[in-house]
Write a protein that holds these residues in place. Structure first.
Motif, PDB file in Angstrom:
ATOM      1  N   PRO A 280      25.686  58.846  59.345  1.00 30.79           N
ATOM      2  CA  PRO A 280      26.617  58.911  60.477  1.00 30.79           C
ATOM      3  C   PRO A 280      27.772  57.926  60.330  1.00 30.79           C
ATOM      4  O   PRO A 280      27.585  56.825  59.818  1.00 30.79           O
ATOM      5  N   LEU A 281      28.932  58.354  60.760  1.00 34.50           N
ATOM      6  CA  LEU A 281      30.107  57.493  60.679  1.00 34.50           C
ATOM      7  C   LEU A 281      29.913  56.225  61.509  1.00 34.50           C
ATOM      8  O   LEU A 281      30.323  55.132  61.093  1.00 34.50           O
ATOM      9  N   THR A 282      29.254  56.351  62.659  1.00 35.22           N
ATOM     10  CA  THR A 282      29.027  55.166  63.498  1.00 35.22           C
ATOM     11  C   THR A 282      28.169  54.133  62.779  1.00 35.22           C
ATOM     12  O   THR A 282      28.368  52.924  62.943  1.00 35.22           O
ATOM     13  N   GLY A 283      27.220  54.615  61.985  1.00 36.02           N
ATOM     14  CA  GLY A 283      26.390  53.687  61.222  1.00 36.02           C
ATOM     15  C   GLY A 283      27.185  52.959  60.160  1.00 36.02           C
ATOM     16  O   GLY A 283      26.995  51.747  59.940  1.00 36.02           O
ATOM     17  N   LEU A 284      28.084  53.668  59.496  1.00 36.71           N
ATOM     18  CA  LEU A 284      28.939  53.036  58.492  1.00 36.71           C
ATOM     19  C   LEU A 284      29.864  52.011  59.140  1.00 36.71           C
ATOM     20  O   LEU A 284      30.091  50.928  58.588  1.00 36.71           O
ATOM     21  N   GLN A 285      30.393  52.341  60.301  1.00 38.91           N
ATOM     22  CA  GLN A 285      31.268  51.396  61.008  1.00 38.91           C
ATOM     23  C   GLN A 285      30.515  50.121  61.368  1.00 38.91           C
ATOM     24  O   GLN A 285      31.089  49.022  61.348  1.00 38.91           O
ATOM     25  N   ALA A 286      29.242  50.271  61.702  1.00 39.38           N
ATOM     26  CA  ALA A 286      28.453  49.101  62.087  1.00 39.38           C
ATOM     27  C   ALA A 286      28.062  48.248  60.878  1.00 39.38           C
ATOM     28  O   ALA A 286      27.982  47.017  60.981  1.00 39.38           O
ATOM     29  N   ASP A 287      27.847  48.896  59.738  1.00 40.70           N
ATOM     30  CA  ASP A 287      27.316  48.194  58.562  1.00 40.70           C
ATOM     31  C   ASP A 287      28.385  47.648  57.627  1.00 40.70           C
ATOM     32  O   ASP A 287      28.093  46.782  56.793  1.00 40.70           O
ATOM     33  N   PHE A 288      29.620  48.148  57.734  1.00 37.54           N
ATOM     34  CA  PHE A 288      30.677  47.749  56.812  1.00 37.54           C
ATOM     35  C   PHE A 288      31.896  47.229  57.579  1.00 37.54           C
ATOM     36  O   PHE A 288      32.085  47.547  58.748  1.00 37.54           O
ATOM     37  N   ASP A 289      32.699  46.475  56.867  1.00 33.69           N
ATOM     38  CA  ASP A 289      33.911  45.921  57.498  1.00 33.69           C
ATOM     39  C   ASP A 289      35.010  46.960  57.635  1.00 33.69           C
ATOM     40  O   ASP A 289      35.913  46.807  58.466  1.00 33.69           O
ATOM     41  N   ALA A 290      34.959  48.010  56.818  1.00 32.47           N
ATOM     42  CA  ALA A 290      35.938  49.089  56.899  1.00 32.47           C
ATOM     43  C   ALA A 290      35.334  50.329  56.268  1.00 32.47           C
ATOM     44  O   ALA A 290      34.391  50.242  55.469  1.00 32.47           O
ATOM     45  N   VAL A 291      35.887  51.481  56.630  1.00 31.55           N
ATOM     46  CA  VAL A 291      35.410  52.756  56.102  1.00 31.55           C
ATOM     47  C   VAL A 291      36.616  53.583  55.656  1.00 31.55           C
ATOM     48  O   VAL A 291      37.629  53.655  56.365  1.00 31.55           O
ATOM     49  N   PHE A 292      36.504  54.196  54.479  1.00 31.74           N
ATOM     50  CA  PHE A 292      37.527  55.133  54.007  1.00 31.74           C
ATOM     51  C   PHE A 292      36.878  56.496  53.813  1.00 31.74           C
ATOM     52  O   PHE A 292      35.840  56.617  53.152  1.00 31.74           O
ATOM     53  N   LEU A 293      37.493  57.524  54.384  1.00 30.83           N
ATOM     54  CA  LEU A 293      36.992  58.890  54.270  1.00 30.83           C
ATOM     55  C   LEU A 293      37.838  59.660  53.262  1.00 30.83           C
ATOM     56  O   LEU A 293      39.030  59.888  53.479  1.00 30.83           O
ATOM     57  N   GLY A 294      37.194  60.049  52.174  1.00 34.44           N
ATOM     58  CA  GLY A 294      37.841  60.899  51.183  1.00 34.44           C
ATOM     59  C   GLY A 294      36.946  62.103  50.949  1.00 34.44           C
ATOM     60  O   GLY A 294      36.564  62.388  49.814  1.00 34.44           O
TER      61      GLY A 294
ATOM     62  N   ALA B 269      39.451  40.357  41.311  1.00 29.62           N
ATOM     63  CA  ALA B 269      39.760  39.088  41.978  1.00 29.62           C
ATOM     64  C   ALA B 269      38.470  38.456  42.497  1.00 29.62           C
ATOM     65  O   ALA B 269      37.402  39.094  42.518  1.00 29.62           O
ATOM     66  N   ALA B 270      38.560  37.195  42.897  1.00 28.36           N
ATOM     67  CA  ALA B 270      37.397  36.508  43.457  1.00 28.36           C
ATOM     68  C   ALA B 270      36.891  37.249  44.687  1.00 28.36           C
ATOM     69  O   ALA B 270      37.672  37.847  45.437  1.00 28.36           O
ATOM     70  N   SER B 271      35.592  37.210  44.899  1.00 27.86           N
ATOM     71  CA  SER B 271      34.981  37.951  46.002  1.00 27.86           C
ATOM     72  C   SER B 271      35.535  37.492  47.353  1.00 27.86           C
ATOM     73  O   SER B 271      35.682  36.297  47.622  1.00 27.86           O
ATOM     74  N   THR B 272      35.824  38.461  48.204  1.00 27.79           N
ATOM     75  CA  THR B 272      36.309  38.162  49.561  1.00 27.79           C
ATOM     76  C   THR B 272      35.161  38.100  50.557  1.00 27.79           C
ATOM     77  O   THR B 272      35.349  37.647  51.690  1.00 27.79           O
ATOM     78  N   GLY B 273      33.983  38.588  50.142  1.00 33.63           N
ATOM     79  CA  GLY B 273      32.865  38.644  51.065  1.00 33.63           C
ATOM     80  C   GLY B 273      32.909  39.847  51.991  1.00 33.63           C
ATOM     81  O   GLY B 273      32.011  40.038  52.824  1.00 33.63           O
ATOM     82  N   LYS B 274      33.924  40.680  51.867  1.00 30.93           N
ATOM     83  CA  LYS B 274      34.071  41.863  52.707  1.00 30.93           C
ATOM     84  C   LYS B 274      33.465  43.082  52.008  1.00 30.93           C
ATOM     85  O   LYS B 274      33.502  43.196  50.776  1.00 30.93           O
ATOM     86  N   THR B 275      32.915  43.998  52.817  1.00 29.85           N
ATOM     87  CA  THR B 275      32.331  45.222  52.273  1.00 29.85           C
ATOM     88  C   THR B 275      33.024  46.438  52.876  1.00 29.85           C
ATOM     89  O   THR B 275      33.355  46.447  54.066  1.00 29.85           O
ATOM     90  N   VAL B 276      33.218  47.441  52.050  1.00 29.89           N
ATOM     91  CA  VAL B 276      33.890  48.659  52.492  1.00 29.89           C
ATOM     92  C   VAL B 276      33.059  49.866  52.055  1.00 29.89           C
ATOM     93  O   VAL B 276      32.587  49.924  50.914  1.00 29.89           O
ATOM     94  N   ALA B 277      32.889  50.807  52.956  1.00 31.36           N
ATOM     95  CA  ALA B 277      32.223  52.065  52.634  1.00 31.36           C
ATOM     96  C   ALA B 277      33.274  53.119  52.336  1.00 31.36           C
ATOM     97  O   ALA B 277      34.237  53.280  53.097  1.00 31.36           O
ATOM     98  N   VAL B 278      33.106  53.801  51.239  1.00 27.62           N
ATOM     99  CA  VAL B 278      33.965  54.929  50.892  1.00 27.62           C
ATOM    100  C   VAL B 278      33.092  56.176  50.891  1.00 27.62           C
ATOM    101  O   VAL B 278      32.045  56.197  50.252  1.00 27.62           O
TER     102      VAL B 278
END
Length: 442
Positions: A221-235, A138-147
């Protein structure tokens, strides 16, 4: 000196090249076109089919089988992949005998279900062989997610998010993607480098960047991912392995079954992997069976799988248990390890027989062993982060953790079976919830 199954100790090259090729051939060879049509013709195409309910990813099984029967396997593949983007791998490793095929009405009526797993592989392989990706981004939403974690849950989440227009960065500590699909599945279940081929195909959707050598912790660090991305998924899976817990279990030859399976999968040639003449595997799950069967396939003379309870309590399915015995593995039940014997290296392992109440009987038995493979479960390895439910990350039905903006799924999360197909479903469902949250739909 030429080695064979009678050579004592832990050695490589117990078989010749031709034997290794035969031993580690595909467990279920793919169906030919005519075989697939015949198998598809057995489906009743049930309304409210119980096989759909039994599938953790809710694939419309009657529909994709009808599409195969009518000569449109690529359409069948899209039906499968729309619900399970890793349908090709799941067709190979999913315990269909206890899920969709057990629920099949043909199984109930005749004791012979429709070959759902093999038909699923037929369809997905047909499409993937063309190098075609059936979905568009789909068209870009501009959102970033860390997995975090490039296993089944992480890749499933990443693909769905990318398809919905988000930019995804996947972080994984291994040099290759795939998680257990690459490092933890028996070699004879996924031959020909399929795990990596599926990852490459999945990433054709675009919008996914994978960074290897990055594990959650001090360097990530998880805190760094939270600061740099709009969402984080842990797998992140279950990286720790439960220890045997015996005082003298540190002898040479006592290994984690997970490491043994990984070493075999990553070896350029199976003949390079050393195996003992007398191998004992401790555990009752799929990892234990995979390790025991592969020890036998590598040329071990005697392989015993020892479990503390009865066969009816083993996590490994009846099919997997029967597969093990058909390969020459002895299954010994109601046996708890109490002592490892040997001078530096293991030579014997001693068990005590226990009753159904797990109380010792006082009767013991010693098994010769120059290799002991321990498969008694894995544990979560993670620094401070989301709240836990027992020994796993506590999550809601949609994968939300106790931390705002952080989701989790797969083996590391509570509430699901430790199966590839379940991990894929949880990654997919978390992605949908992440998308709804980021787009303000919740």
């Amino acid at each position: 000196m030429t080695q064979d199954s009678f050579t004592p100790g832990v050695v490589a090259g117990r078989l010749d090249d031709a034997a290794y090729e035969t031993q580690f051939a595909d467990l279920h060879p793919p169906l030919a076109n005519h075989e697939a049509l015949v198998a598809a013709d057995r489906c009743y195409f049930c309304h409210d089919a119980p096989c759909i309910t039994a599938c953790p990813t809710d694939i419309d099984i009657p529909l994709f089988i009808r599409q195969i029967a009518t000569g449109t396997p690529d359409a069948a593949a899209k039906t499968i992949l729309s619900q399970n983007i890793m349908g090709g791998m799941c067709a190979r490793v999913c315990p269909t005998e206890t899920l969709c095929e057990q629920a099949c009405v043909r199984e109930a009526a005749e004791g012979k279900p429709v070959l759902i797993g093999q038909l699923q592989r037929f369809a997905t392989d047909h499409l993937q062989a063309k190098g075609v990706h059936p979905f568009e981004r789909a068209a870009s939403t501009g959102k970033t997610v860390a997995v975090v974690g490039a296993g089944p849950a992480g890749l499933s989440c990443a693909h769905r998010l990318a398809m919905l227009g988000h930019d995804v960065v996947v972080h994984d500590g291994h040099p290759k993607s795939g998680g257990l699909n690459e490092y933890g599945i028996a070699t004879y279940k996924t031959t020909g480098g399929y795990a990596q081929a599926e990852v490459d195909w999945l990433c054709q959707i675009g919008g996914i960047t994978i960074k290897h050598g990055q594990s959650l912790g001090a360097d990530l660090p998880l805190t760094g991912l939270q600061a740099d991305f709009d969402a984080v998924f842990l797998g992140i899976g279950l990286g720790g392995v439960n220890a045997l817990g015996l005082e003298n279990a540190d002898k040479t030859g006592v290994l984690d079954a997970v490491d043994f399976i990984s070493d075999l999968r990553q070896a350029p040639n199976a003949m390079d992997v050393p195996i003992g003449r007398d191998v004992v595997v401790i555990g009752g799950g799929m990892t234990a069976v995979d390790a025991a069967v592969q020890a036998k396939l590598l040329g071990a003379l005697n392989v015993t799988l020892a479990y503390r309870r009865g066969r009816d309590r083993m996590n490994a399915s009846v099919f997997e248990q029967d597969l093990a015995t058909s390969k020459g593995v002895r299954i010994m039940t109601h046996a708890v390890p109490i002592t490892v014997h040997g001078n530096g290296a293991v030579r014997e392992i001693e068990f005590e027989y226990v009753g159904d109440d797990m109380q010792g009987t006082g009767q013991t038995v010693r098994l010769a062993a120059d290799q002991v493979l321990v498969a008694i479960g894995q544990t979560l390895q993670a620094d401070a982060g989301p709240d836990l439910d027992g020994k796993k990350i506590a999550v809601t039905e949609t994968g939300q953790t106790s931390l705002t903006g952080v989701w989790a799924g797969g083996d590391c999360a509570s509430g699901g079976d430790d199966l590839t197909v379940t991990a894929v479903a949880e990654g997919r469902d978390a992605a949908m919830d992440i998308h709804a949250t980021l787009m303000g739909d919740v």
